[in-house]
Design a protein around this motif. Sequence first.
Motif, PDB file in Angstrom:
ATOM      1  N   PRO A  39       0.827  -1.223   0.000  1.00 21.88           N
ATOM      2  CA  PRO A  39       0.000   0.000   0.000  1.00 21.88           C
ATOM      3  C   PRO A  39       0.858   1.268   0.000  1.00 21.88           C
ATOM      4  O   PRO A  39       1.949   1.300   0.583  1.00 21.88           O
ATOM      5  CB  PRO A  39      -0.813  -0.125   1.294  1.00 21.88           C
ATOM      6  CG  PRO A  39      -0.807  -1.584   1.611  1.00 21.88           C
ATOM      7  CD  PRO A  39       0.507  -2.108   1.134  1.00 21.88           C
ATOM      8  N   PHE A  40       0.342   2.319  -0.634  1.00 16.60           N
ATOM      9  CA  PHE A  40       1.060   3.582  -0.715  1.00 16.60           C
ATOM     10  C   PHE A  40       1.470   4.130   0.657  1.00 16.60           C
ATOM     11  O   PHE A  40       2.611   4.571   0.831  1.00 16.60           O
ATOM     12  CB  PHE A  40       0.222   4.630  -1.456  1.00 16.60           C
ATOM     13  CG  PHE A  40       0.075   4.355  -2.925  1.00 16.60           C
ATOM     14  CD1 PHE A  40       0.783   3.333  -3.529  1.00 16.60           C
ATOM     15  CD2 PHE A  40      -0.768   5.120  -3.701  1.00 16.60           C
ATOM     16  CE1 PHE A  40       0.653   3.068  -4.883  1.00 16.60           C
ATOM     17  CE2 PHE A  40      -0.915   4.874  -5.058  1.00 16.60           C
ATOM     18  CZ  PHE A  40      -0.207   3.838  -5.647  1.00 16.60           C
ATOM     19  N   PRO A  41       0.557   4.144   1.647  1.00 15.74           N
ATOM     20  CA  PRO A  41       0.950   4.696   2.954  1.00 15.74           C
ATOM     21  C   PRO A  41       2.145   3.980   3.567  1.00 15.74           C
ATOM     22  O   PRO A  41       3.012   4.621   4.181  1.00 15.74           O
ATOM     23  CB  PRO A  41      -0.311   4.511   3.812  1.00 15.74           C
ATOM     24  CG  PRO A  41      -1.433   4.462   2.829  1.00 15.74           C
ATOM     25  CD  PRO A  41      -0.880   3.769   1.642  1.00 15.74           C
ATOM     26  N   GLU A  42       2.228   2.681   3.390  1.00 15.23           N
ATOM     27  CA  GLU A  42       3.356   1.943   3.946  1.00 15.23           C
ATOM     28  C   GLU A  42       4.654   2.297   3.215  1.00 15.23           C
ATOM     29  O   GLU A  42       5.717   2.387   3.831  1.00 15.23           O
ATOM     30  CB  GLU A  42       3.088   0.438   3.868  1.00 15.23           C
ATOM     31  CG  GLU A  42       1.959  -0.033   4.774  1.00 15.23           C
ATOM     32  CD  GLU A  42       1.838  -1.546   4.816  1.00 15.23           C
ATOM     33  OE1 GLU A  42       2.711  -2.221   4.232  1.00 15.23           O
ATOM     34  OE2 GLU A  42       0.878  -2.054   5.432  1.00 15.23           O
ATOM     35  N   VAL A  43       4.565   2.502   1.901  1.00 13.22           N
ATOM     36  CA  VAL A  43       5.750   2.912   1.140  1.00 13.22           C
ATOM     37  C   VAL A  43       6.275   4.248   1.654  1.00 13.22           C
ATOM     38  O   VAL A  43       7.478   4.418   1.908  1.00 13.22           O
ATOM     39  CB  VAL A  43       5.418   3.002  -0.364  1.00 13.22           C
ATOM     40  CG1 VAL A  43       6.597   3.615  -1.127  1.00 13.22           C
ATOM     41  CG2 VAL A  43       5.088   1.628  -0.920  1.00 13.22           C
ATOM     42  N   TRP A  44       5.372   5.219   1.824  1.00 17.01           N
ATOM     43  CA  TRP A  44       5.774   6.535   2.317  1.00 17.01           C
ATOM     44  C   TRP A  44       6.381   6.441   3.716  1.00 17.01           C
ATOM     45  O   TRP A  44       7.395   7.076   4.006  1.00 17.01           O
ATOM     46  CB  TRP A  44       4.567   7.476   2.342  1.00 17.01           C
ATOM     47  CG  TRP A  44       4.190   8.034   1.018  1.00 17.01           C
ATOM     48  CD1 TRP A  44       3.066   7.774   0.288  1.00 17.01           C
ATOM     49  CD2 TRP A  44       4.957   8.957   0.224  1.00 17.01           C
ATOM     50  NE1 TRP A  44       3.075   8.463  -0.887  1.00 17.01           N
ATOM     51  CE2 TRP A  44       4.227   9.206  -0.952  1.00 17.01           C
ATOM     52  CE3 TRP A  44       6.185   9.581   0.401  1.00 17.01           C
ATOM     53  CZ2 TRP A  44       4.676  10.053  -1.952  1.00 17.01           C
ATOM     54  CZ3 TRP A  44       6.649  10.441  -0.599  1.00 17.01           C
ATOM     55  CH2 TRP A  44       5.893  10.667  -1.750  1.00 17.01           C
ATOM     56  N   ARG A  45       5.768   5.657   4.584  1.00 14.90           N
ATOM     57  CA  ARG A  45       6.260   5.551   5.961  1.00 14.90           C
ATOM     58  C   ARG A  45       7.660   4.932   6.012  1.00 14.90           C
ATOM     59  O   ARG A  45       8.546   5.422   6.721  1.00 14.90           O
ATOM     60  CB  ARG A  45       5.281   4.725   6.802  1.00 14.90           C
ATOM     61  CG  ARG A  45       3.997   5.496   7.165  1.00 14.90           C
ATOM     62  CD  ARG A  45       2.910   4.557   7.659  1.00 14.90           C
ATOM     63  NE  ARG A  45       3.330   3.814   8.854  1.00 14.90           N
ATOM     64  CZ  ARG A  45       2.657   2.782   9.344  1.00 14.90           C
ATOM     65  NH1 ARG A  45       1.537   2.379   8.742  1.00 14.90           N
ATOM     66  NH2 ARG A  45       3.083   2.166  10.424  1.00 14.90           N
ATOM     67  N   VAL A  46       7.860   3.862   5.241  1.00 18.02           N
ATOM     68  CA  VAL A  46       9.180   3.217   5.237  1.00 18.02           C
ATOM     69  C   VAL A  46      10.233   4.155   4.659  1.00 18.02           C
ATOM     70  O   VAL A  46      11.333   4.304   5.219  1.00 18.02           O
ATOM     71  CB  VAL A  46       9.119   1.896   4.427  1.00 18.02           C
ATOM     72  CG1 VAL A  46      10.523   1.321   4.253  1.00 18.02           C
ATOM     73  CG2 VAL A  46       8.223   0.888   5.122  1.00 18.02           C
ATOM     74  N   MET A  47       9.927   4.801   3.533  1.00 22.42           N
ATOM     75  CA  MET A  47      10.907   5.686   2.893  1.00 22.42           C
ATOM     76  C   MET A  47      11.246   6.866   3.786  1.00 22.42           C
ATOM     77  O   MET A  47      12.427   7.212   3.968  1.00 22.42           O
ATOM     78  CB  MET A  47      10.365   6.171   1.550  1.00 22.42           C
ATOM     79  CG  MET A  47      10.222   5.087   0.493  1.00 22.42           C
ATOM     80  SD  MET A  47      11.809   4.370   0.017  1.00 22.42           S
ATOM     81  CE  MET A  47      12.602   5.776  -0.743  1.00 22.42           C
ATOM     82  N   LEU A  48      10.238   7.513   4.363  1.00 24.66           N
ATOM     83  CA  LEU A  48      10.491   8.666   5.224  1.00 24.66           C
ATOM     84  C   LEU A  48      11.259   8.260   6.474  1.00 24.66           C
ATOM     85  O   LEU A  48      12.169   8.976   6.925  1.00 24.66           O
ATOM     86  CB  LEU A  48       9.171   9.333   5.601  1.00 24.66           C
ATOM     87  CG  LEU A  48       8.441  10.075   4.467  1.00 24.66           C
ATOM     88  CD1 LEU A  48       7.101  10.599   4.952  1.00 24.66           C
ATOM     89  CD2 LEU A  48       9.301  11.223   3.947  1.00 24.66           C
ATOM     90  N   HIS A  49      10.905   7.113   7.062  1.00 25.72           N
ATOM     91  CA  HIS A  49      11.605   6.654   8.257  1.00 25.72           C
ATOM     92  C   HIS A  49      13.083   6.423   7.951  1.00 25.72           C
ATOM     93  O   HIS A  49      13.964   6.856   8.722  1.00 25.72           O
ATOM     94  CB  HIS A  49      10.968   5.366   8.773  1.00 25.72           C
ATOM     95  CG  HIS A  49      11.678   4.772   9.948  1.00 25.72           C
ATOM     96  ND1 HIS A  49      11.479   5.219  11.244  1.00 25.72           N
ATOM     97  CD2 HIS A  49      12.606   3.764  10.035  1.00 25.72           C
ATOM     98  CE1 HIS A  49      12.247   4.527  12.065  1.00 25.72           C
ATOM     99  NE2 HIS A  49      12.937   3.633  11.354  1.00 25.72           N
TER     100      HIS A  49
END
Length: 260
Positions: A39-49
Amino acid sequence: MKRLCRAVRAHTGLACLALLAVLMLSVVLGISLGPVTIPFPEVWRVMLHRLLTPLGLGDWISLEGIRDSTQNIVWHLRAPRVLLGMLVGAALTLSGVGMQAFTRNPLAEPYVLGISSGASLGAVLAMLVGVWLPMGRLSVPAGAFVGALVSILLVYGLSRSGGAVTPVRLILVGVAVSAMFQAFTNYLVYTAPDDAAVREATFWMLGGLGSAKWEDLPLLALILPPLFLVLMALARPLNAMLMGDSSAVTLGVDLDRVRG
């Protein structure tokens, strides 16, 4: 089409912002979609983290609920491939613009001037013969760069006559040099005794981002901005050259200086 071109010229800043947004969406889609859909939200969270962790701000982005396997797919597997593809696309765009203006040919591409064939020969020498081996992981890129540089210098030197280089002569010499370098490459691959090295060389020549690592990104990311600035500085002379040598000279462009 003409209306679209006028609108882009009139609103260049907005067009750049729109294209940047499309690029970011493409990066997220490239990381998210695949055999394992994330899912998109998980991609953003992993990349930002991961990006904020070196700055000590990684705790601001919680990875709770995201499995370790998903994090590894996003950060170690897909992100390097997608980002390297983005950088390679930018490099091809810059080189294509310069090459088309340089040769005054909208269909110009690296094989026309022998650049791709020279790069293939250099990379194959690095993989099959062991040239530049002490450079480790950079051996193959270094070999490809040296081969491409030798090729374009050879083409430029052979096509120069009377202190000037014409696009027609440049293309004709480039095709000949490309064929010669391609023949050398095929001979090396055909006579190589190591089957594993032959498969590696063949896979490299076919092209792909399957082996991309984070270590492959910094060098290309450092090279692109200076090249972009150089082409921006030469934008007006290159645009004038697209209208023909005589028109460019009339507009005050020093062709030998720009092409040299």
